[in-house]
Design an enzyme around this catalytic site. Structure first.
Site, PDB file in Angstrom:
ATOM      1  N   GLU A   1       2.492  64.007  -4.060  1.00  0.00           N
ATOM      2  CA  GLU A   1       1.518  62.939  -4.211  1.00  0.00           C
ATOM      3  C   GLU A   1       1.368  62.518  -5.667  1.00  0.00           C
ATOM      4  OE1 GLU A   1       0.139  64.312  -0.188  1.00  0.00           O
ATOM      5  OE2 GLU A   1       0.374  65.439  -2.043  1.00  0.00           O
ATOM      6  N   THR A   2       0.954  61.270  -5.828  1.00  0.00           N
ATOM      7  CA  THR A   2       0.553  60.723  -7.119  1.00  0.00           C
ATOM      8  C   THR A   2      -0.821  60.084  -6.942  1.00  0.00           C
ATOM      9  OG1 THR A   2       2.836  60.324  -7.813  1.00  0.00           O
ATOM     10  CG2 THR A   2       1.132  59.067  -8.943  1.00  0.00           C
TER      11      THR A   2
END
Length: 285
Positions: free
Chosen positions: A45-46
């Site tokens: 994830e970002t």
């Protein structure tokens, strides 16, 4: 040009824990731009920060809107990216209290100095636990290539939520947990149908110690190295099923089988349904 920071969460070692991208100013990005950055980075994830909505609360300059993207799609909540983002912010504006408006709801985070570094503790949204249907459980086991006899009867299968949905399955032995080779498309299809973010595979190592792994095919990666959202969901699950007292501190070890060991601390408080998940984070050079 958008600055993308790289941090690892639930470890003080850049080679441990779960890497996350952090964009502290995403005000110039649309959804397609966020997804493109997340896909290019390739981490599970970002996190992307923009100004907070009206009425969120929190101190001036310490409240934000946060969105999370895997390489394939937006996810409603991500614990490790929240911890990474909180530490990245604290390095710039100082430790203390933060408030994040996430797609899953409001998530307060407290950052403190500890052991020469920074540690963040998030407070989950209201959790719930529900039954897993027999047909869905059978399909999950088939995709994992786990016979039912490999399940731990003391950790009954359930779907647990504390910002994102996770299927909790107990592994009877540590060897069973260590041997992970699953049918990626088959498990992904089941997870999409049940709106699951990960499948959390759990082996109980001690009264308050658990080894966990989290297949994450819906995010486009085989396995998540350290999963804060699943840790929060598991805390709610463990309390509701009576595996632990209503007030307890649990330690979850994750990532060892991937060569990226991390430690997640899960705190349960009597009279508060929410779950607190904490850990260290450090920038990746």
């Amino acid at each position: 040009m958008t600055e993308v920071l790289r941090y690892t969460a639930f470890s003080a070692d850049p080679d441990g824990g779960n890497p996350a991208g952090v964009v502290l100013d995403a005000s110039g990005l649309d959804e397609a731009g966020m997804l493109r950055i997340a896909a290019g980075l390739g981490y599970s994830e970002t996190a992307f920060l923009t100004p907070p909505p009206e009425g969120l609360g929190g101190a001036q300059g310490r409240a934000f809107t946060v969105r999370y993207f895997s390489p394939k799609a937006e996810v409603p909540f991500c614990g490790h990216a929240t911890v990474a983002t909180a530490v990245a912010l604290a390095e710039r504006i100082g430790p203390g209290e933060l408030v994040f408006a996430t797609p899953a709801g409001t998530v307060p985070v407290s950052v403190t100095a500890a052991d020469g570094g920074l540690r963040a503790v998030l407070t989950s949204v209201e959790p719930y636990v529900e039954e897993a249907g027999p047909a869905d459980l059978a399909e999950a086991l088939a995709a994992l290539d786990w016979p039912e006899s490999d399940l731990d009867p003391g950790i009954p299968p359930r779907i647990a939520y504390a910002g994102a949905r996770h299927l909790v399955l107990g592994a009877a032995t540590r060897a069973r947990l260590a041997d992970l080779a699953y049918d990626f498309p088959r498990l992904e299809a089941l997870m999409r149908r049940l709106d699951l973010t990960t499948v959390q595979l759990v082996h109980r190592t001690g009264p308050a110690l658990f080894d966990v792994r989290d297949p994450f095919p819906v995010g486009g990666v085989v396995e998540d190295p350290a999963t804060g959202a699943a840790a929060a969901a598991f805390g709610a699950y463990a309390r509701e099923l009576g595996l632990v007292p209503a007030e307890a501190v649990l330690t979850l070890r994750q990532g060892e089988d991937m060569g990226r060991p991390g430690v997640l601390t899960v705190e349960l408080r009597a009279g508060d349904a929410r779950v607190r998940v904490g850990g260290s984070a450090v920038r990746i050079a």
